[in-house]
Design an enzyme around this catalytic site. Sequence first.
Site, PDB file in Angstrom:
ATOM      1  N   ARG A 117      47.737   4.374  56.467  1.00  0.00           N
ATOM      2  CA  ARG A 117      48.409   4.776  55.227  1.00  0.00           C
ATOM      3  C   ARG A 117      48.757   3.522  54.443  1.00  0.00           C
ATOM      4  NH1 ARG A 117      54.711   6.077  57.020  1.00  0.00           N
ATOM      5  NH2 ARG A 117      55.003   4.099  58.086  1.00  0.00           N
ATOM      6  N   ASN A 155      54.860   6.189  48.721  1.00  0.00           N
ATOM      7  CA  ASN A 155      55.761   5.783  49.791  1.00  0.00           C
ATOM      8  C   ASN A 155      55.626   4.293  50.048  1.00  0.00           C
ATOM      9  OD1 ASN A 155      57.702   6.886  51.796  1.00  0.00           O
ATOM     10  ND2 ASN A 155      56.331   5.831  53.219  1.00  0.00           N
ATOM     11  N   GLU A 156      56.737   3.615  50.042  1.00  0.00           N
ATOM     12  CA  GLU A 156      56.808   2.196  50.414  1.00  0.00           C
ATOM     13  C   GLU A 156      55.601   1.397  49.927  1.00  0.00           C
ATOM     14  OE1 GLU A 156      57.666   1.957  54.619  1.00  0.00           O
ATOM     15  OE2 GLU A 156      59.790   2.238  54.227  1.00  0.00           O
ATOM     16  N   CYS A 161      44.872  -5.902  47.308  1.00  0.00           N
ATOM     17  CA  CYS A 161      43.475  -5.496  47.442  1.00  0.00           C
ATOM     18  C   CYS A 161      42.601  -6.507  46.705  1.00  0.00           C
ATOM     19  CB  CYS A 161      43.284  -4.099  46.866  1.00  0.00           C
ATOM     20  SG  CYS A 161      41.571  -3.544  46.908  1.00  0.00           S
ATOM     21  N   GLU A 315      65.892   6.422  53.296  1.00  0.00           N
ATOM     22  CA  GLU A 315      65.577   6.637  54.707  1.00  0.00           C
ATOM     23  C   GLU A 315      66.500   5.790  55.567  1.00  0.00           C
ATOM     24  OE1 GLU A 315      61.553   5.794  55.896  1.00  0.00           O
ATOM     25  OE2 GLU A 315      60.709   6.769  54.135  1.00  0.00           O
ATOM     26  N   GLU A 363      54.350   8.649  65.196  1.00  0.00           N
ATOM     27  CA  GLU A 363      55.818   8.673  65.115  1.00  0.00           C
ATOM     28  C   GLU A 363      56.446   9.772  65.967  1.00  0.00           C
ATOM     29  OE1 GLU A 363      56.205   8.454  60.802  1.00  0.00           O
ATOM     30  OE2 GLU A 363      56.595   6.311  60.984  1.00  0.00           O
ATOM     31  N   PHE A 365      57.810   9.652  68.753  1.00  0.00           N
ATOM     32  CA  PHE A 365      59.057   9.269  69.422  1.00  0.00           C
ATOM     33  C   PHE A 365      60.052   8.611  68.471  1.00  0.00           C
ATOM     34  CE2 PHE A 365      56.008   9.458  73.004  1.00  0.00           C
ATOM     35  CZ  PHE A 365      56.637  10.492  73.696  1.00  0.00           C
TER      36      PHE A 365
HETATM   37  C1  GLA Z   1      59.060   3.990  56.795  1.00  0.00           C
HETATM   38  C2  GLA Z   1      58.263   5.127  56.207  1.00  0.00           C
HETATM   39  C3  GLA Z   1      58.439   6.418  56.920  1.00  0.00           C
HETATM   40  C4  GLA Z   1      58.489   6.224  58.415  1.00  0.00           C
HETATM   41  C5  GLA Z   1      59.574   5.239  58.748  1.00  0.00           C
HETATM   42  C6  GLA Z   1      59.750   5.007  60.219  1.00  0.00           C
HETATM   43  O1  GLA Z   1      60.272   3.778  56.225  1.00  0.00           O
HETATM   44  O2  GLA Z   1      58.529   5.316  54.844  1.00  0.00           O
HETATM   45  O3  GLA Z   1      57.368   7.269  56.567  1.00  0.00           O
HETATM   46  O4  GLA Z   1      57.259   5.749  58.858  1.00  0.00           O
HETATM   47  O5  GLA Z   1      59.255   4.002  58.168  1.00  0.00           O
HETATM   48  O6  GLA Z   1      60.858   4.187  60.497  1.00  0.00           O
HETATM   49 ZN    ZN Z   2      41.122  -2.917  44.779  1.00  0.00          ZN
END
Ligand code: GLA
Ligand code: ZN
Length: 678
Positions: A117, A155-156, A161, A315, A363, A365
């Site tokens: 991802r 996300n994050e 690239c 988060e 993930e 666990f």
């Molecule tokens: C990040 C991601 C989440 C998850 C957490 C796990 O913050 O955004 O999708 O993978 O880490 O700690």
């Molecule tokens: Zn590119």
Amino acid sequence: MEKKILFPQVGGFLHGGDYNPEQWLDRPDILEEDVRLMKKAGVNSATLGVFSWSVLEPAEGEFHFEWLEAIIDRLYQNGIYTVLSTPSGARPAWLDAAYPEAMRVDRTGMRAHHGGRHNHCMSSPIYREKVARIDRKLAERFGSHPGVIMYHISNEFSGECFCPHCVKKFRGYLADKYDNDIEKLNAAWWTAFWSHRYNSFEQIEPPFTNGETSVMGLNLEWKRFTTWNTNDFMKAEIEVLRSVTPDIPTTANLMRLFGGLDYRKMAPDMDVVSWDNYPTFHNDWETLADTMSETAFQHAVMRSLKRGKPFMMMESAPGLVNWQPVNKLKRPGVHRLACLQAVACGSDSVQYFQWRKGRGSYEQFHGAVVDHIGTDDTRVFREVAEVGELLRKIAPAAGTTVKPRAALLFDWDNRWAIDDAKAFSQASKKYEETCIDIWKAFFRLGADMDVVGSDEDLSDYNVVAAPMLYMLQPGTAENLKRFVERGGQLFATYCTGYVDKEQLCFLGGFPGDGLKSLFGIVSEEIDSLYPSDRNGIVLEDGSCWEVRDYAEILRVQDAQVLGTYADDFYKGTAALTCKECGKGRAYYAAARTAAEQMEPLFEKMLTDAGIPARKLPEGVECHVRSGESGNYAFYLNSTPEQVSVSGVTGRELVTDVNVEGVLTLPAYGVAVVHSGCN
Ligand code: GLA
Ligand code: ZN
């Protein structure tokens, strides 16, 4: 003052987190149970859709949103609001198979395979098109749903690239920046060195591992471009959503002081700043109080990205994580402490990754509110429910903000330039650590500090620390002068003002751009010390601060010398100076010393600035949020012992009692003391 509550729908703080019902579509019993449990835990929000693309669009052009609609409906009927995410953080297999250009190319020029991802190309037109299409469909289907209160973009964001699309875009970005004039770029990048002159923008490549990495201007510009391009990708997502539903606020979840992106450039394009907070609790290298104060720094970074507005903790782990070297449980009570710290520092949400543990994959666990055991009678569930209850009690504090009168200057450009500089001692540059240590020293003196850019308006502040400001942005020198002249107390260190925004050295002595006259010194040489080398700064009262890593040799012009070197061939020469300018003072520490040794100086700066230092018992921190409903002083005890704090007056909201003088905090205890209106 107007109260800017982020979530009028919930009338207080958001409590919830990432929820992945798409992993449980064959278990309607579990999905139903989730709602019951969420209500029991005092959860009022769920973040949906973060990685749902392959379920939302299982084959190209085949959209299945009905399951998501059923979940959003059911949550809403039960008072739980949805933070709806765009799915661009991970691609379905069909997409990479059909459009390989969506997969990133690394620094060696190699294209990635499908998988993982957070690894898409930010420039690929086809990927952008596919993202825009599903984003638009999501907004059209759910944007008018009363349960949807926010959009969470991707996300994050992270990474770079090196594909042909990105290279082309980089060239275009440079051509724009240098007015299509390659000679301007050649001058800015000092390309006469090693015969690096370019004839045209078409000759420029990003810094491939086996390519050009010796032009500092190129390296830095590539980092700036990566931020610009990532932000451009984010903005493209936001534009689509806003074109359908302009009133739904947007956010993107950031990652502490992440080194890959200049968050200050991205923050203006999102409505609310949010971040993911995963401290290494109970580690074996620092106390819990140290972990907490470093986390307070990270919260301050986020708070300062949109000054005067609450941010969100998007988060955090309800129990443990699964990716730290040692995934240790938070000790009982520490969850509440960490959640309240986020709120204390200015967050209007407490959100988790994740609501329920999945059964398989990477993930499985990772901690969650609901464990594989599936019940609500677990320690973690009870602690989460306790936080839910607590957030309800302190709901009137939502929308208030922390307004520090002190700030630390931190620039991503400066960080990148220092890291890349072929100078000093590679292993001990430690720009971030130096900033954090100084921030913590002020924090121990009771001063909350914002963390702002060197060219930002400093008029809210009376004390500013600017460690290692190696690169000066245009306007920074003027900014600092203005700050001191109007009465500010400024602290700067070795490595200040060496280069301009292109990384060209200032001529005529450091610090450049007119800062020599502000500090009344010129730095002539810098000595880098081996790890076992030591020097010292002898102060007027005879005390001595230990020096490690760096020692600049100064020529003093018109500054007062407060300390001199203890040793070496520069023994007796100036190492700590102060110059009065206008109504303020500019201090210069020419060598690296431990921040705690400098606390007496920082205390004096605070006192002179009219911010009386307040030393709390060891392991206790305090943050004040204020707004039209009054002041809320949050006290957090990071120690396993009961402690008493004196000088506290007001209504304590956790226990609902009046405090007059002494506040008692149990082990890992928290208190929120409400007092008068502004
Ligand atoms: C990040 C991601 C989440 C998850 C957490 C796990 O913050 O955004 O999708 O993978 O880490 O700690
Ligand atoms: Zn590119």
